[in-house]
Design an enzyme around this catalytic site. Structure first.
Site, mmCIF file in Angstrom:
data_model
loop_
_atom_site.group_PDB
_atom_site.id
_atom_site.type_symbol
_atom_site.label_atom_id
_atom_site.label_comp_id
_atom_site.label_asym_id
_atom_site.label_seq_id
_atom_site.Cartn_x
_atom_site.Cartn_y
_atom_site.Cartn_z
ATOM 1 N N LEU A 1 -115.469 -75.836 -45.517
ATOM 2 C CA LEU A 1 -116.295 -76.588 -46.461
ATOM 3 C C LEU A 1 -115.609 -77.934 -46.626
ATOM 4 O O LEU A 1 -114.387 -78.005 -46.731
ATOM 5 C CB LEU A 1 -116.357 -75.895 -47.825
ATOM 6 C CG LEU A 1 -117.413 -74.830 -48.046
ATOM 7 C CD1 LEU A 1 -117.225 -74.187 -49.416
ATOM 8 C CD2 LEU A 1 -118.812 -75.391 -47.918
ATOM 9 N N ASP A 2 -116.394 -79.000 -46.651
ATOM 10 C CA ASP A 2 -115.832 -80.333 -46.813
ATOM 11 C C ASP A 2 -115.109 -80.451 -48.154
ATOM 12 O O ASP A 2 -115.375 -79.699 -49.089
ATOM 13 C CB ASP A 2 -116.938 -81.386 -46.759
ATOM 14 C CG ASP A 2 -117.614 -81.431 -45.402
ATOM 15 O OD1 ASP A 2 -116.924 -81.262 -44.396
ATOM 16 O OD2 ASP A 2 -118.842 -81.629 -45.381
ATOM 17 N N LEU A 3 -114.242 -81.444 -48.240
ATOM 18 C CA LEU A 3 -113.492 -81.717 -49.459
ATOM 19 C C LEU A 3 -114.414 -81.866 -50.669
ATOM 20 O O LEU A 3 -114.123 -81.380 -51.752
ATOM 21 C CB LEU A 3 -112.682 -83.009 -49.247
ATOM 22 C CG LEU A 3 -111.611 -83.351 -50.252
ATOM 23 C CD1 LEU A 3 -110.485 -82.333 -50.217
ATOM 24 C CD2 LEU A 3 -111.073 -84.747 -49.982
ATOM 25 N N SER B 1 -117.438 -80.582 -51.063
ATOM 26 C CA SER B 1 -118.362 -79.459 -51.221
ATOM 27 C C SER B 1 -117.656 -78.332 -51.953
ATOM 28 O O SER B 1 -116.435 -78.242 -51.946
ATOM 29 C CB SER B 1 -118.847 -78.970 -49.862
ATOM 30 O OG SER B 1 -119.551 -79.995 -49.192
#
Length: 177
Positions: free
Chosen positions: A41-43, A45
């Site tokens: 998961l992106d930073l 998100s």
């Protein structure tokens, strides 16, 4: 075999180390030896991250060839009309090619934990929430899909991966699956 459901907070890296940056990592929240994230998961998100010590299960969850459904709660700028939702459902054209069709529905605002920092609020620009279920996992795909139909993502929370969900896991905590 160990399988953990972790509710990744906003701003946490999906890795156990990040030398010298001072940013929070999985090591700040998960103290189980030998587990690794199945996907990312992106930073910026939030939400469900599965961690396991089983390499085959990790591959089945993370590898797009298995087409495991991933469901997101997405707060978007503006109010998507039927054409925008239809475009998401049929697949949108991105720079790296068309996406697979997604399941996309408008929903009432979910009862989620507050985000830190909060999502920006603008009186002149409405927002709304969608559920979006995809079966692939390109880099920042959900954000790029909503932007492609004219509704940039403001907040992104992964709620479900296959049969596993975030139902009873508060932010920054984990439960065995």
């Amino acid at each position: 075999m160990t399988l953990i459901r972790f509710n990744k907070p906003y701003g946490v890296l999906c890795q156990f180390t990040d030398e010298g940056s001072g940013r929070p990592t999985l090591a700040d929240f998960v103290d189980v030896p030998g587990v690794y994230p199945a996907g990312r998961l992106d930073l910026d998100s939030e939400g469900l991250l599965l961690l396991t010590d089983d390499g085959r299960l990790q591959a089945r969850i993370a590898d797009p060839k298995f087409k495991m459904p991933k469901t997101y709660l997405v707060q978007v700028e503006g109010e998507p009309d039927t054409a925008a939702l239809a475009a998401l459902r049929s697949g949108v054209q991105l720079k790296d090619g068309p996406t697979r069709p997604a399941k996309a529905e408008r929903i009432d605002a979910p009862d989620l934990w507050p985000r830190d920092p909060p999502v920006r609020f603008r009186k002149t620009v409405p927002d709304c929430w969608l559920t979006l279920t995809i079966r692939e996992g390109r880099n920042r795909q959900v954000r790029r899909m909503t932007a492609a139909v004219g509704h940039p993502t403001l907040r992104l929370v992964r709620w479900r991966i296959g049969e596993w969900s975030l139902d009873d896991v508060p932010p920054g905590e984990w439960r065995e699956a």
